[in-house]
Design an enzyme around this catalytic site. Structure first.
Site, short mmCIF file in Angstrom:
data_model
loop_
_atom_site.label_atom_id
_atom_site.label_comp_id
_atom_site.label_asym_id
_atom_site.label_seq_id
_atom_site.Cartn_x
_atom_site.Cartn_y
_atom_site.Cartn_z
N ARG A 140 48.65 37.44 37.49
CA ARG A 140 49.75 36.87 38.27
C ARG A 140 49.86 35.36 38.05
O ARG A 140 50.95 34.82 37.97
CB ARG A 140 49.55 37.16 39.75
N TRP A 158 44.17 35.46 35.84
CA TRP A 158 44.62 35.69 34.47
C TRP A 158 45.83 36.62 34.37
O TRP A 158 46.30 36.89 33.30
CB TRP A 158 43.49 36.18 33.57
N ASN A 206 39.64 40.34 50.21
CA ASN A 206 38.69 39.79 49.26
C ASN A 206 37.58 38.98 49.92
O ASN A 206 36.51 38.81 49.35
CB ASN A 206 39.43 38.90 48.24
N CYS A 229 45.28 33.63 41.70
CA CYS A 229 45.40 34.95 42.31
C CYS A 229 43.97 35.40 42.55
O CYS A 229 43.24 34.70 43.22
CB CYS A 229 46.18 35.90 41.42
#
Lengths: 550, 650
Positions: B336, B334, B242, B330
């Site tokens: 995990r 909304w 990410n 995470c």
């Protein structure tokens, strides 16, 4: 032989006991002829552990400096560790345990020395006699008779002295049939289904051999159980392949030409070392301390234990279905008729017969279908999951049966008078016990060992109210129906009460059980109170009325 | 469509023949046959996939898979009819507008006031007050009024007092979808909190002063602790990937006194595939034990459940034992994050293990914080890649805990199964849309009903008989076993094979104990009455026959034994090789199979599972009942010839 010869160090102090989920305890270790006794010295919380030598499956020892450690693995699957200071003491104790846990003479076993500390109300050796069973049968049908052909164990060494056979077949014919069946185990009555008069018989394989030998008396015997125009099922617990191979060794199966009224179904229930290895793998998986979810499921799968459970249950359900739903009589056999055959016949009875789901009825079933029917307990239960001996005759056949019963109990939690503890208790006693019930391989051996005279019966101990209360299922509601369990993989579970018993803390589950008992006992208590009050009221009311009338 | 066959997947016994109806909201199958006329109802919104299979001699097979794990197999005689049904269902199962959903037409005949009362049953402000918030460290922030800062957050958000609007807004700009750190749970006894957010937009080196101040404020709101855990629930690899997209995770060097921790829970795509694989195993026709265990293992499902549990346990431990606050995130915070926060809350606070508390928990961690119900559960036609069983996994975690702590929960398994059902059913408005903002715009509360009120009304059916509020398992934190725990997580057949009734225990301990408890209560009352009567009688020596008549009433009401005997069952298919004999007499309907037909193991709360089934005529939820159905006589399937070879070879 004196046990003292085997015990070089009878006592060791400052021994530390390790068990999973408990803090280590320090105490004194004592060895006697039949027990390993550990007692902690702590005054506030004195604790004693008594372990029968015969319960010990294997031991390992290792040393760190002069501190010795013995790891004891038991037949009930428990593992304990003892740290013993002093190398010599440790070695002595280890070798004593090894010797005492592998005594080769049955008469040296603990049951011959055990003296009960309880009052014997009923002699368990006389609790379940074939005559009583036959009397019950006679009240339902007169097509059967009690034959004493095996009185001296002369016809079939693994059968009891008396057996139930069709009335129309005389002893002479039975003798001929015995020659035609493996180990002389001719077909005998296993179960009579009151609802429709259908029966389940069991035997060993017929000795047809490669040239297709036949025996007219054998055909006549089993045909005698059929109603006119009806047909029956033969459930062979072996696969067709295995059954065909058996012919080369003189065994075989009933050929259609000679048994036209019978339809044969082959099921595949494994035997001997395949089962033993399955148990070893399963227990290994359960004792695996790693946290890996993946490995757990594949190990469970690789053990094949649940596959065996499914096979056995399926065959039993099939037998029950033939009898109850198809209205047909059934003959069950495998090779010897002492293992898979008994699993099938006894489980089918639990499905069909509500009586077998009571404590007394279940005990009677174990006596009839396992002990008297000649399941070789001595051989099969000689060792358990930790042994390295790997003898061909060792196999957890009885444990698999108990596991299957547990699976049904789990699916019908209100239909059994006994609870899981009862089954676990039977498992323990089959492998190591102070009672003589599971000694020997058949009635013949038990007779020769004079077990009823020299040892105490397990049933004498169990069937006293103080013991019974531990084994009663509080949810029991008599259910007179046939109970059909599910054999789908989703419905079958690992029997945690046996296989994870020592590997998981059970506090929360025990609390739940206690809570359940509280709810039910409180209900009973209230019922009693209400009834008492009602009675009192009714009495007062009648008094009143009498006064009025007067 | 007439003369449709409904096949039983579990056994090959004769299929039921009946008529198929399509209504605006349901698919309905009514069996022919004068007496039982069994009905099967399926809500369009429950349909997850429809499969038309190759035409056979008997007709055209149609397979309907439902989101509540029911699988319905129909055979329609005419190809053309089948195609029409198929096309209609495809359209009906994928509504494009919220207004098409069932909750907008569902009318439980409550007046406006009752509806409003229903929506008030769960009040989150009350819940924060219960936690002890606001207090001198935490306050309600109005920074998100009108959803100005974050459109997927609620308007009322609790933050540390020291976090000014400037800090919050600054922090929100540094977080994915502006989901800034906000309070999820506060532990009064330890002053420790669980906060939640999305990932920081840190990339490889970006920093944000306000975000750093925000985390510091959270840490300082717990004066007893000198550091803050930051838990990233993603696998490390995913989080690192990410960073390339300008997102990522907190750099410990930039934030003062944080301890950063990865807990690898896989993303929604992995979970979707995992469930798919597990359901394939559940759908296998007569699988072997090995097929089943291998399939279960290969699906990885239980491994994922364990990962979620482990994360929850870690956080609960940090809060309860170390007294340290935790920030959980995470990617978007909304999915995990919701799972993990709610598992941790459930472990920490006995209140969430009560029926009401559990409703509050779902409202708090899932509904209010913008869990995308619509996308995840495919209520409206959308991107299939957005669909994932996120809340199903949470519900299963609760069940796994119930198995380990049988006395700790006020509710039973049925409660969980019904909640799962209604998350997909769209019969109530609670789980519509993706955020509070959308729900407000749709005026959900004015146009639909609340599930919680409905369940609360039927709460007697959802009680766990072993629950006692003064029991040790209902006090304080739950400590699930950590090691070795591989065997603790089990396949939940009650959920995933819910409709295959034949697979479940045939007698329910829960129902039995509830009946006993109910009887106990009656006994208590009677005891009191009898006591009074006795006292009166002793006083006045008067006759009273009423007591007698009452006792008769009671015994009529409680046929304990009968109600449980009804749970007897029918055999299933044990063998395909049971050949029927020509001489076989037709099997009569005998007692044990007859009983199941009259069996009524469905509670009054069930009707809505199939929704508005004909309540007036007392025909309850038949969709549950039909797959296992009544007397499945083995003799009917004994003609199956898969093992004919066995006989021929002899």
């Amino acid at each position: 032989m004196e046990f003292a010869e085997l015990i070089k160090t009878p006592r060791a102090d400052n021994v530390v006991l390790h068990r999973p989920f408990y803090l280590p305890v320090e105490g004194t270790l004592c060895l006697t002829g039949h027990h390993l006794i550990f007692s902690s010295r702590r005054q506030d919380n004195a604790e004693e552990l008594w372990l029968l030598h015969s319960n010990i499956d294997s031991i390992e020892k290792r040393f760190v400096g002069s501190l010795g450690t013995i790891i004891i693995k038991c037949k009930d699957l428990r593992i304990i560790q003892l740290d013993i200071p002093g190398m010599e003491e440790c070695l002595n104790i280890a070798s004593s345990i090894e010797a005492l846990s592998t005594l080769d003479s049955i008469t040296l076993m603990y049951p011959f020395f055990y003296r009960p500390m309880f009052e014997i109300i009923e002699d368990g050796w006389r609790s379940f006699l074939p005559d009583q069973e036959f009397e019950l049968l006679s009240s339902m049908t007169d097509e059967w008779r009690l034959s004493c052909i095996n009185k001296e164990f002369s016809v079939c060494p693994s059968y009891p002295p008396v057996v139930i056979v069709p009335k129309s077949i005389d002893d002479e014919a039975l003798r001929k049939v015995a020659m035609f069946r493996h180990g002389s185990r001719f077909p005998v009555l296993s179960y009579y289904h009151k609802k429709n008069g259908m029966v389940m018989m069991r035997s060993s394989q017929p000795l047809t051999g490669t040239n297709g030998r036949r025996c007219k008396e054998d055909e006549k015997l089993i045909n005698a159980t059929l109603r006119p125009g009806k047909r029956g099922y033969i459930i062979d617990t072996r696969s067709l392949n295995v059954a065909q191979q058996a012919r080369a060794k003189g065994g075989g199966f009933e050929q259609e030409v000679h048994y036209p009224q019978w339809r044969r179904i082959h099921k595949c229930i494994e035997r001997f070392n395949i089962l033993q290895e399955s148990l070893i793998k399963l227990v290994e998986a359960c004792n695996d301390q790693s946290h890996n979810m993946d490995r757990w499921l594949s190990k469970l799968e690789a053990s094949n234990w649940l596959t065996h459970i499914k096979e056995i249950l399926t065959a039993a359900c099939l037998a029950a279905q033939c009898i109850d739903r198809e209205g047909a009589s059934v003959l069950v056999h495998g090779t010897e008729g002492t293992d898979s055959t008994l699993q099938v016949t006894s489980l089918a009875q639990i499905i069909l017969d509500p009586r077998c789901r009571t404590i007394r009825g279940f005990e009677s079933l174990v006596v009839r279908e396992w002990l008297q029917a000649g399941h070789p307990f001595q051989q099969r239960c000689a060792q358990s999951a930790y042994s390295n001996s790997k003898q061909k005759w060792e196999a957890p056949v009885f444990l698999l049966f108990l596991d299957c019963v547990w699976q049904i109990l789990r699916q019908f939690p209100c239909s059994f008078e006994f609870n899981e503890q009862f089954l676990i208790m039977l498992f323990e006693h089959a492998y190591a016990s102070q009672f003589g019930t599971f000694l020997g391989n058949n009635e013949n051996e038990r007779f020769k060992l004079k077990l009823p005279q020299k040892t105490m019966s397990l049933w004498s101990w169990v069937n006293r109210s103080e013991e019974l209360s531990k084994f009663q299922n509080p949810l029991f509601e008599a259910n007179s129906l046939v109970i059909w369990p599910s054999v789908a993989p989703q419905s079958l579970q690992l029997w945690e009460g046996v296989f994870l018993r020592w590997n998981r803390p059970s506090k929360f589950l025990d609390e739940a059980h206690e809570e359940m008992l509280n709810i039910i006992n409180y209900n009973k208590e209230l019922q009693a109170k209400v009834n008492a009050l009602r009675r009192q009221l009714a009495e007062m009311e009648t008094d009143d009325r009498m006064q009025e009338n007067a | 469509v007439e003369n449709v066959q409904l096949l039983d997947r579990l056994s090959s016994r004769k299929a039921a023949v009946g008529t198929l109806y399509l209504t605006a909201t349901h698919v309905m199958f009514v069996e022919n046959g004068s007496e039982t006329r069994k009905e099967t109802w399926v809500l369009h919104s429950q349909i997850s996939s429809i499969e038309k299979q190759a035409t056979t001699a008997t007709g055209c097979p149609l397979l309907i898979r439902c989101k509540n794990f029911q699988v319905i197999q129909l055979v329609i005689p005419q190809e053309r009819d089948c195609h029409d049904v198929y096309i209609s269902l495809i359209r009906l199962a994928r509504p494009v507008k919220y207004e098409e959903l069932y909750c907008f037409s569902f009318n439980p005949k409550l007046d406006k006031e009752e509806r409003e009362q229903g929506w008030k049953l769960v009040d989150l402000n009350e819940e924060y007050n219960r936690m002890g918030i606001p207090n001198n460290c935490w306050q309600l922030s109005d920074v998100n009024r009108d959803y100005g800062v974050c459109d997927s957050y609620p308007t009322e958000v609790y933050v540390p007092k020291s976090a000014t609007a400037h800090i919050i807004v600054g922090s929100s700009k540094f977080r994915s979808r502006r989901r800034f750190p906000a309070l999820s749970y506060y532990c009064k006894d330890k002053n420790a909190s669980i906060c939640r957010s999305s990932q920081p937009l840190s990339g490889f080196s970006a920093r944000c002063l306000e975000d750093e101040q925000m985390l510091q404020a959270i840490r300082k709101a717990n004066p007893g602790s000198d550091f803050l855990y930051v838990v990233d629930t993603r696998p490390k690899l995913n989080a690192m990937a990410n960073r390339a997209a300008g997102k990522g995770y907190e750099n410990e060097d930039n934030y003062s006194n944080i301890k950063f921790q990865f807990i690898g829970i896989e993303n929604i795509h992995v979970m979707r595939n995992s469930l798919q694989k597990m359901l394939e195993v559940c759908e296998l026709k007569s699988p072997s034990m090995s097929d089943f265990l291998w399939g279960l293992e290969n699906s990885g499902w239980l491994k994922h459940i364990k990962a979620i549990m482990d994360a929850g346990i870690f956080i609960a431990k940090a809060v309860a034992e170390e007294g340290v606050s935790v920030l959980v995130h995470c990617s978007d915070g909304w999915d995990r994050t919701a799972q993990v926060c709610s598992v941790a809350s459930l472990l920490l606070d006995p209140y969430y293990r009560t029926m009401k508390g559990f409703m509050v928990l779902i409202e708090k961690d899932w509904v209010s914080f913008g869990h995308k119900f619509n996308h995840r559960y495919g209520n409206l036609d959308g991107d299939p890649k957005e669909i994932s069983p996120v809340i199903d996994q949470f519900i299963e975690c609760v069940w796994q805990l119930m198995e380990q702590f049988p006395c700790a929960f006020e509710f039973n398994e049925r409660f969980l199964i019904h909640i799962q059902h209604h998350i997909y059913s769209c019969q109530f408005g609670n789980f519509l849309c993706n955020s509070q903002k959308e729900r407000q715009e749709l005026k959900i509360q004015e146009r639909t009903y609340s599930l919680w009120a409905h369940m609360w009304k039927n709460r007697a059916d959802y009680l766990n008989p072993l629950y006692r509020s003064d029991h040790s398992q209902t006090q304080g934190t739950l400590h699930p076993q950590m090691a070795p725990c591989n065997f603790l997580y089990k396949f939940w057949s009650g959920m995933y094979n819910h409709f295959e009734k034949g697979l479940h225990p045939r007698q329910s301990v829960t129902d039995y104990l509830m009946a006993v408890k109910e009887e106990t209560q009656q006994l208590e009352e009677e005891l009191e009455v009898l006591g009074e009567r006795l006292a009166n009688l002793q006083k006045s020596q008067l006759n009273d026959n009423k007591v007698k008549s009452k006792q008769q009433d009671r015994s009529k009401q409680f046929g304990l034994s009968t109600s449980n005997k009804n749970l007897a069952n029918t055999p299933q298919e044990y063998s395909h090789d049971l050949k029927s004999f020509p001489s076989r007499s037709p099997s009569q309907e005998d007692e044990d199979s007859a009983l199941i037909l009259t069996q009524d193991n469905l509670k009054s709360s069930d009707p809505d599972l199939s929704a508005n089934s004909d309540q007036e005529s007392g025909v309850e939820d038949l969709s549950c009942r039909s797959p296992s159905g009544g007397g499945c006589l083995p003799s009917e399937d004994s003609g199956k010839d898969s093992d004919e070879a066995v006989f021929l070879a002899v």
